[in-house]
Design a protein around this motif. Structure first.
Motif, PDB file in Angstrom:
ATOM      1  N   VAL A 161       1.268  -8.550  -7.017  1.00 24.26           N
ATOM      2  CA  VAL A 161       1.701  -9.003  -5.704  1.00 24.26           C
ATOM      3  C   VAL A 161       1.446  -7.870  -4.717  1.00 24.26           C
ATOM      4  O   VAL A 161       1.674  -6.699  -5.034  1.00 24.26           O
ATOM      5  CB  VAL A 161       3.197  -9.380  -5.688  1.00 24.26           C
ATOM      6  CG1 VAL A 161       3.607  -9.913  -4.321  1.00 24.26           C
ATOM      7  CG2 VAL A 161       3.500 -10.409  -6.770  1.00 24.26           C
ATOM      8  N   VAL A 162       0.962  -8.209  -3.516  1.00 26.47           N
ATOM      9  CA  VAL A 162       0.648  -7.201  -2.510  1.00 26.47           C
ATOM     10  C   VAL A 162       1.709  -7.254  -1.411  1.00 26.47           C
ATOM     11  O   VAL A 162       2.005  -8.328  -0.876  1.00 26.47           O
ATOM     12  CB  VAL A 162      -0.755  -7.423  -1.911  1.00 26.47           C
ATOM     13  CG1 VAL A 162      -1.067  -6.329  -0.889  1.00 26.47           C
ATOM     14  CG2 VAL A 162      -1.803  -7.434  -3.017  1.00 26.47           C
ATOM     15  N   TYR A 163       2.267  -6.078  -1.087  1.00 31.07           N
ATOM     16  CA  TYR A 163       3.313  -5.965  -0.079  1.00 31.07           C
ATOM     17  C   TYR A 163       2.837  -5.080   1.070  1.00 31.07           C
ATOM     18  O   TYR A 163       1.968  -4.212   0.901  1.00 31.07           O
ATOM     19  CB  TYR A 163       4.582  -5.366  -0.685  1.00 31.07           C
ATOM     20  CG  TYR A 163       5.212  -6.201  -1.773  1.00 31.07           C
ATOM     21  CD1 TYR A 163       6.189  -7.150  -1.479  1.00 31.07           C
ATOM     22  CD2 TYR A 163       4.829  -6.054  -3.103  1.00 31.07           C
ATOM     23  CE1 TYR A 163       6.767  -7.918  -2.476  1.00 31.07           C
ATOM     24  CE2 TYR A 163       5.390  -6.821  -4.111  1.00 31.07           C
ATOM     25  CZ  TYR A 163       6.367  -7.762  -3.791  1.00 31.07           C
ATOM     26  OH  TYR A 163       6.926  -8.522  -4.787  1.00 31.07           O
ATOM     27  N   LEU A 164       3.448  -5.288   2.229  1.00 24.16           N
ATOM     28  CA  LEU A 164       3.185  -4.435   3.382  1.00 24.16           C
ATOM     29  C   LEU A 164       3.918  -3.110   3.210  1.00 24.16           C
ATOM     30  O   LEU A 164       5.068  -3.076   2.780  1.00 24.16           O
ATOM     31  CB  LEU A 164       3.651  -5.120   4.666  1.00 24.16           C
ATOM     32  CG  LEU A 164       3.524  -4.308   5.957  1.00 24.16           C
ATOM     33  CD1 LEU A 164       2.058  -4.061   6.291  1.00 24.16           C
ATOM     34  CD2 LEU A 164       4.221  -5.031   7.108  1.00 24.16           C
ATOM     35  N   ALA A 165       3.238  -2.014   3.546  1.00 20.15           N
ATOM     36  CA  ALA A 165       3.852  -0.690   3.475  1.00 20.15           C
ATOM     37  C   ALA A 165       3.373   0.138   4.657  1.00 20.15           C
ATOM     38  O   ALA A 165       2.399  -0.212   5.336  1.00 20.15           O
ATOM     39  CB  ALA A 165       3.495   0.000   2.159  1.00 20.15           C
ATOM     40  N   THR A 166       4.069   1.234   4.911  1.00 23.72           N
ATOM     41  CA  THR A 166       3.712   2.140   5.990  1.00 23.72           C
ATOM     42  C   THR A 166       3.571   3.544   5.446  1.00 23.72           C
ATOM     43  O   THR A 166       4.428   4.015   4.675  1.00 23.72           O
ATOM     44  CB  THR A 166       4.782   2.131   7.095  1.00 23.72           C
ATOM     45  OG1 THR A 166       4.925   0.804   7.600  1.00 23.72           O
ATOM     46  CG2 THR A 166       4.394   3.062   8.240  1.00 23.72           C
ATOM     47  N   ASP A 167       2.484   4.218   5.806  1.00 24.70           N
ATOM     48  CA  ASP A 167       2.298   5.620   5.456  1.00 24.70           C
ATOM     49  C   ASP A 167       3.158   6.452   6.402  1.00 24.70           C
ATOM     50  O   ASP A 167       2.917   6.474   7.611  1.00 24.70           O
ATOM     51  CB  ASP A 167       0.817   5.985   5.584  1.00 24.70           C
ATOM     52  CG  ASP A 167       0.504   7.381   5.086  1.00 24.70           C
ATOM     53  OD1 ASP A 167       1.342   8.291   5.281  1.00 24.70           O
ATOM     54  OD2 ASP A 167      -0.578   7.582   4.507  1.00 24.70           O
ATOM     55  N   VAL A 168       4.158   7.128   5.859  1.00 21.89           N
ATOM     56  CA  VAL A 168       5.103   7.870   6.687  1.00 21.89           C
ATOM     57  C   VAL A 168       4.408   8.988   7.452  1.00 21.89           C
ATOM     58  O   VAL A 168       4.745   9.292   8.595  1.00 21.89           O
ATOM     59  CB  VAL A 168       6.249   8.435   5.816  1.00 21.89           C
ATOM     60  CG1 VAL A 168       7.170   9.334   6.641  1.00 21.89           C
ATOM     61  CG2 VAL A 168       7.036   7.298   5.182  1.00 21.89           C
ATOM     62  N   LEU A 169       3.407   9.594   6.858  1.00 28.21           N
ATOM     63  CA  LEU A 169       2.744  10.739   7.476  1.00 28.21           C
ATOM     64  C   LEU A 169       1.889  10.340   8.668  1.00 28.21           C
ATOM     65  O   LEU A 169       1.808  11.062   9.657  1.00 28.21           O
ATOM     66  CB  LEU A 169       1.879  11.461   6.438  1.00 28.21           C
ATOM     67  CG  LEU A 169       2.608  12.030   5.217  1.00 28.21           C
ATOM     68  CD1 LEU A 169       1.615  12.696   4.287  1.00 28.21           C
ATOM     69  CD2 LEU A 169       3.704  12.995   5.637  1.00 28.21           C
ATOM     70  N   THR A 170       1.232   9.190   8.592  1.00 31.49           N
ATOM     71  CA  THR A 170       0.297   8.777   9.652  1.00 31.49           C
ATOM     72  C   THR A 170       0.808   7.632  10.503  1.00 31.49           C
ATOM     73  O   THR A 170       0.276   7.380  11.579  1.00 31.49           O
ATOM     74  CB  THR A 170      -1.042   8.361   9.030  1.00 31.49           C
ATOM     75  OG1 THR A 170      -0.838   7.184   8.218  1.00 31.49           O
ATOM     76  CG2 THR A 170      -1.617   9.473   8.161  1.00 31.49           C
TER      77      THR A 170
END
Length: 580
Positions: A161-170
């Motif tokens: 399953v593919v989920y939305l994520a955020t790169d904290v650094l960028t």
């Protein structure tokens, strides 16, 4: 029955007194363009203010599936505007950059500084049965210093399953592919293939290949973070656009060949090339960068011919059905040939599939003669060859053509035949295919393709660091953020141990000498430990862009002159359906 809208957008233009208010709906698989240009081919919502670029930004929706398991995805994308596009007061695009779309969340505010704001409301909210488990949420807390994973699904397949994520650094949105090992039979072979995909991807760094960011594993799950392709896949694009012009098909195939040539030079076969595995990295528009994804069936060929039966039936080469015969890199070229046929057919099934029989070169030629309307087609049909096809129904040469009302160029036919050759040794190689006249001639088209490739390369970020190319185990003393740890050049990856009996010979993750001879950036696949508690003036779209809508659009215009009006302007307060 028509589908309901997936979102609504209300806007306020404070450049006039009183402010102008209005709004519109966004419907499934629709694109709404906002700008100053009054040409309906360029914009659907028009603002005359000078702070608005001729082609400023666009909103588009992508339907992930037809079964309703996932909420439709709606993106905002800047169109190389001069003033920039703001999302929740942060700039998400401005000229000269070609920026990917940004997935919108309910309540997001888009603005064109300083006068115009748009509020986004997601009307279609589905409760997915594919939510993260309680254990996965706890495990992902270990990665909060690097990635924040949301319980919002972007899609799913048979194994993940593919989920939305955020790169904290960028601050960039990325995709997190989650393999739940507790929901599938415990098998060293399955886990090995998952790790192998991450490991092989970590050696690849190319504009036309999906970029992997990091990979982590626990006893219960494997998490693979990749770039987020914000235009959906090629299959979805075909469903919304139908049959594509031949120029666009050539550009799709050229980008796919660039990726295939790159991996073939490293001794890697993809083995599952199909529209679902080719993603639009920037927007649902083939003018922009496409990326090859899903390397779960890939294999390196340093041990010789491959033997496992993998891939998707329609796109499989004939030799893939004979494990004793084995196969090689050339299976990808066959898949590209079948991809060409599908692109010419659009979203429709290829004509007369019941007659598709690729067990000999003669049968391949007869089928291609018919669907490509090539010379000799009528002879093959009139002869009533009893050995042709796999049923006795007659073939109608008129309805069997890919494009009955449109000619397919002779170069295209020759290219397809060069890919769909029964004897794999006589098939085009990726390098030969890239130099085929259909791909690089005439000079005017080749110049256009090369310019688009330069633009795409400018929108792509190669890896800036070199990371460890092996599966690293984390313990309580290891920093989970060691994805930035550099590896000395020339260090050779330790191959994963061989499986006994159940593992195919070609599934080994041992890297071919091509990888080590020309090392490229790669990354670690980390193991999570529960003991470790770290918390414009080029303001236009690309020349290959489709012009207009399938039906005339309804344009909302909010106009103002340099002097503020003395009377009450017309206010568009009703929500309207664009494109009707």
């Amino acid at each position: 029955m028509s589908q309901p809208p997936v979102a609504s957008v209300s806007f306020v233009d404070t450049s006039t007194t009183p402010p102008i208010r209005g709004g519109f709906y966004i419907w499934p698989n629709q694109t709404v363009r906002i700008g100053r240009d009054t040409d309906r081919d360029n914009n659907d919502v028009v603002f005359a203010d000078s702070t608005v670029s001729r082609n400023h930004f666009e909103l588009y929706s992508i339907t992930v599936d037809e079964e309703g398991r996932h909420t439709s995805l709606v993106f905002v994308r800047d169109r190389q505007s001069s003033n920039g596009t703001l999302l929740n007061k942060k700039c998400v695009g401005k000229k000269p950059d070609i920026t990917p779309g940004r997935l919108l969340q309910n309540g997001d505010v888009i603005s064109i500084y300083p006068y115009i704001t748009f509020k986004f409301v997601q009307l279609e909210e589905r409760t997915s049965f594919l939510r993260l488990t309680a254990r996965q949420r706890e495990e992902l807390k270990l990665l909060e210093s690097r990635y924040l994973v949301e319980d919002r699904t972007l899609g799913n397949g048979a194994h993940a399953v593919v989920y939305l994520a955020t790169d904290v650094l960028t601050g960039q949105q990325v995709a997190c592919k989650v393999h739940n090992l507790d929901r599938r039979p415990r098998s060293h072979q399955i886990l090995r293939r998952i790790k192998q995909e991450a490991m092989l991807l970590s050696y690849l760094d190319h504009p036309n290949i999906l970029s992997i960011k990091a990979a982590f594993e626990s006893e219960h799950s494997v998490y693979i973070f990749t770039e987020l392709a914000t235009g959906g896949d090629l299959f979805s694009l075909l469903s919304r656009e139908g049959a594509l012009p031949e120029l666009e098909i050539r550009w799709i195939i050229r980008q796919t060949l660039n990726a295939v040539d790159y991996i073939h030079n490293k001794g890697l076969a993809h083995r599952d090339i199909k529209p679902e595995n080719i993603l639009c990295a920037i927007a649902p528009n083939v003018s922009y960068r496409l990326v090859l994804s899903d390397f779960g069936d890939s294999a390196v060929t340093n041990r010789g011919r491959l033997k496992s039966e993998v891939g998707t039936t329609f796109y499989r080469a004939p030799e893939c059905y004979n494990s004793e015969r084995g196969h090689s890199l050339s299976v990808d070229i066959w898949s590209i040939g079948m991809l060409c046929l599908q692109l010419f057919s659009g979203f429709q099934e290829l004509p007369n599939l019941r007659h598709l029989d690729f067990t000999s070169q003669g049968r391949i030629d007869r089928y291609l003669n018919i669907i490509l309307n090539d010379h000799g087609c009528d002879v093959a049909v009139q002869d009533g060859d009893e050995d042709y096809g796999n049923d006795d129904q007659p073939i109608d040469s008129q309805t069997s053509r890919l494009r009955p009302d449109e000619n397919i160029s002779s170069h295209a036919k020759d290219f397809v035949r060069g890919c769909l050759t029964y004897n794999s040794k006589h098939r085009l190689t990726a390098r030969q295919a890239l130099t085929h006249p259909w791909i690089c001639e005439p000079e005017e088209d080749d110049s256009l393709f090369r310019r688009l490739e330069r633009d795409n390369a400018a929108s792509w970020e190669p890896r800036k660091i070199r990371l460890a190319p092996f599966i690293e185990k984390l313990d309580a003393t290891t920093d989970a953020h060691n994805g930035d740890r550099e590896q000395e050049l020339g260090t050779v990856a330790e191959p994963m141990e061989e499986e006994e009996e159940e593992e195919d010979e070609d599934a080994s993750a041992k890297i071919s000498p091509h990888f080590q001879r020309n090392p490229t950036p790669f990354l670690s696949c980390h193991t999570l430990s529960s003991a470790h508690q770290q918390r414009e003036e080029k303001d236009t779209d690309h020349p290959l862009s489709a012009n207009g809508w399938s039906s005339p659009p309804l344009t909302i215009q909010t106009r103002r002159t340099s002097q503020r009006p003395q009377h009450q302007p017309d206010i568009h307060v009703a929500f309207v359906k664009l494109g009707t």
